[in-house]
Write a protein that holds these residues in place. Structure first.
Motif, PDB file in Angstrom:
ATOM      1  N   HIS A  53      32.344  34.374  49.566  1.00 11.67           N
ATOM      2  CA  HIS A  53      31.879  33.863  48.283  1.00 11.67           C
ATOM      3  C   HIS A  53      31.778  32.340  48.358  1.00 11.67           C
ATOM      4  N   VAL A  54      30.997  31.766  47.446  1.00 12.35           N
ATOM      5  CA  VAL A  54      30.724  30.331  47.491  1.00 12.35           C
ATOM      6  C   VAL A  54      30.976  29.699  46.128  1.00 12.35           C
TER       7      VAL A  54
ATOM      8  N   GLY B 197      39.956  37.464  35.969  1.00 12.29           N
ATOM      9  CA  GLY B 197      39.240  38.731  36.002  1.00 12.29           C
ATOM     10  C   GLY B 197      38.428  38.927  37.264  1.00 12.29           C
ATOM     11  N   LEU B 198      38.203  37.842  38.001  1.00 10.52           N
ATOM     12  CA  LEU B 198      37.421  37.919  39.236  1.00 10.52           C
ATOM     13  C   LEU B 198      38.282  38.142  40.479  1.00 10.52           C
ATOM     14  N   LEU B 199      39.592  37.980  40.373  1.00 10.78           N
ATOM     15  CA  LEU B 199      40.445  37.979  41.564  1.00 10.78           C
ATOM     16  C   LEU B 199      40.341  39.279  42.354  1.00 10.78           C
ATOM     17  N   GLU B 200      40.560  40.408  41.691  1.00  8.14           N
ATOM     18  CA  GLU B 200      40.498  41.694  42.380  1.00  8.14           C
ATOM     19  C   GLU B 200      39.080  41.970  42.882  1.00  8.14           C
ATOM     20  N   CYS B 201      38.085  41.608  42.084  1.00  9.60           N
ATOM     21  CA  CYS B 201      36.686  41.846  42.476  1.00  9.60           C
ATOM     22  C   CYS B 201      36.349  41.136  43.781  1.00  9.60           C
ATOM     23  N   MET B 202      36.742  39.876  43.882  1.00  9.82           N
ATOM     24  CA  MET B 202      36.361  39.063  45.026  1.00  9.82           C
ATOM     25  C   MET B 202      37.130  39.432  46.296  1.00  9.82           C
ATOM     26  N   GLU B 203      38.393  39.770  46.153  1.00 10.87           N
ATOM     27  CA  GLU B 203      39.208  40.043  47.331  1.00 10.87           C
ATOM     28  C   GLU B 203      39.092  41.483  47.809  1.00 10.87           C
ATOM     29  N   GLU B 204      39.136  42.436  46.867  1.00 13.74           N
ATOM     30  CA  GLU B 204      39.210  43.845  47.239  1.00 13.74           C
ATOM     31  C   GLU B 204      37.925  44.619  46.971  1.00 13.74           C
ATOM     32  N   ARG B 205      36.908  43.955  46.425  1.00 17.38           N
ATOM     33  CA  ARG B 205      35.623  44.606  46.137  1.00 17.38           C
ATOM     34  C   ARG B 205      35.802  45.822  45.255  1.00 17.38           C
ATOM     35  N   GLN B 206      36.637  45.685  44.245  1.00 13.76           N
ATOM     36  CA  GLN B 206      36.874  46.781  43.315  1.00 13.76           C
ATOM     37  C   GLN B 206      37.335  46.231  41.977  1.00 13.76           C
TER      38      GLN B 206
ATOM     39  N   ASP C  85      41.266  30.066  46.468  1.00 19.06           N
ATOM     40  CA  ASP C  85      41.493  30.658  47.775  1.00 19.06           C
ATOM     41  C   ASP C  85      40.568  31.830  48.053  1.00 19.06           C
ATOM     42  N   ARG C  86      39.961  32.392  47.013  1.00 16.56           N
ATOM     43  CA  ARG C  86      39.030  33.524  47.193  1.00 16.56           C
ATOM     44  C   ARG C  86      37.652  33.070  47.667  1.00 16.56           C
ATOM     45  N   PHE C  87      37.361  31.779  47.526  1.00 17.95           N
ATOM     46  CA  PHE C  87      36.038  31.291  47.916  1.00 17.95           C
ATOM     47  C   PHE C  87      36.029  30.893  49.385  1.00 17.95           C
ATOM     48  N   THR C  88      35.040  31.379  50.106  1.00 14.38           N
ATOM     49  CA  THR C  88      34.888  31.025  51.516  1.00 14.38           C
ATOM     50  C   THR C  88      34.645  29.531  51.664  1.00 14.38           C
TER      51      THR C  88
END
Length: 316
Positions: free
Chosen positions: A40-41, A120-129, A166-169
């Motif tokens: 992610h960016v 709300g984006l944490l699980e989406c970005m890391e675990e794709r769910q 930390d979730r952003f590449t």
């Protein structure tokens, strides 16, 4: 190993984006590398610097579903992920998917929402769910979040939590374009907006992404990557350094850079190219260092210059 396929996808997307996004060569390159790395960016700079245009151009270049979320202070996490609602006709609860259920999601002005909503984006970005009321919903690949944010000293913004950063590449500063590039932008857009057509399919992206983990990383090269991460933790100007997740992201992006250069193995230059955009935004700096805008980037650059490269790569 389909290295040519990875390079072809990379070049097609960049060539398409550069017809609209002018004077942003490095930002475009990093955004496409993040996409191929499955990452992610985060795009940052003042309003009007082309952040949204770059994000929309990347999405338009790929034949997959795209959605945009405009973040505001009154937004709730459920506005992103979706809700279970009671259907009066069927007398049952049904899931109404939120805008996060897309392949490429533009989170516009992400830091105008509260930290609760950003979470709300944490699980989406890391675990794709997405998990709602104990039920987990998978996000279809490819999945990428392109977030834009205004500088922290801009009115009405909230700082992104460390876990979110930390979730952003990559965190990519846009900055102002040069005089000549700005003139070219005016010429290009003087009549009406230019629309882009997809140049690669979602399947091509998925296939390219599957090649990246197969790029060989020597154990000594892994040690070099870990040494870079560890050096950030002991630097006098750093309060919190790069985690194991950050080291893994650095390795994955180095593999992608190797692949687009038609190599099936990683060399130190691949790691160094990715080091600053991967590591700088993950550093929490001490008091005096926070004042300087480019302090984190300079610290990472010094660490890269001072960390010893494995001997066999020096000889080669």
């Amino acid at each position: 190993m389909q290295l040519e396929a990875v390079k072809s996808v990379y070049e097609k997307i960049i060539g398409n984006m550069e017809t609209v996004v002018i004077g942003r060569g490095e930002a475009i390159r990093l955004a496409v590398i993040a996409l191929l790395s499955g990452g992610h960016v985060l795009l940052e700079d003042v309003p009007g610097s082309g952040k949204t245009l770059l994000a929309k151009s990347l999405a338009a270049s790929v034949g997959c579903e795209f959605k945009r979320i405009q973040f505001t202070p009154d937004m709730l996490p459920s506005d992103i992920t979706g809700i279970n609602y009671f259907n009066m006709k069927t007398s049952e609860f049904e899931f109404l998917a939120g805008p996060i259920f897309a392949n490429i999601v533009l989170a516009d002005e992400i830091n105008r929402a509260t930290p609760k909503t950003q979470a709300g984006l944490l699980e989406c970005m890391e675990e794709r769910q997405v998990t709602i009321d104990t039920v987990t919903h998978r996000l279809a690949p490819p999945f990428m979040v392109i977030a834009t944010q205004n500088p922290i000293d801009t009115q009405g913004v909230f700082p992104l939590p460390e876990a979110q950063l930390d979730r952003f590449t990559f965190k990519i500063p846009m900055q102002y374009t040069s005089h000549d590039d700005t003139v070219a932008i005016l010429k290009t857009h003087q009549r009406e907006s230019i629309s882009l057509s997809p140049v690669v399919s979602a399947e091509e992206i998925i296939n390219a992404q599957s090649v990246i983990p197969e790029i060989f990383v020597h154990q000594d090269m892994m040690g070099y990557i870990v040494s870079l991460a560890e050096a950030t933790r002991v630097h006098t100007g750093v309060l919190l350094g790069v985690s194991a997740r950050g080291a893994l992201v650095l390795m994955r992006t180095a593999q992608t850079i190797a692949a687009i250069n038609n190599r099936d193995y990683v060399i130190p230059d691949d790691v160094k190219q990715a080091a600053i955009p991967v590591m700088a935004h993950r550093l929490i700096l001490r008091g005096t260092e926070r004042v300087k805008k480019t302090a984190a980037e300079e610290i990472v650059a010094v660490i890269c210059d001072s960390t010893t490269v494995p001997t066999e790569f020096l000889q080669s």
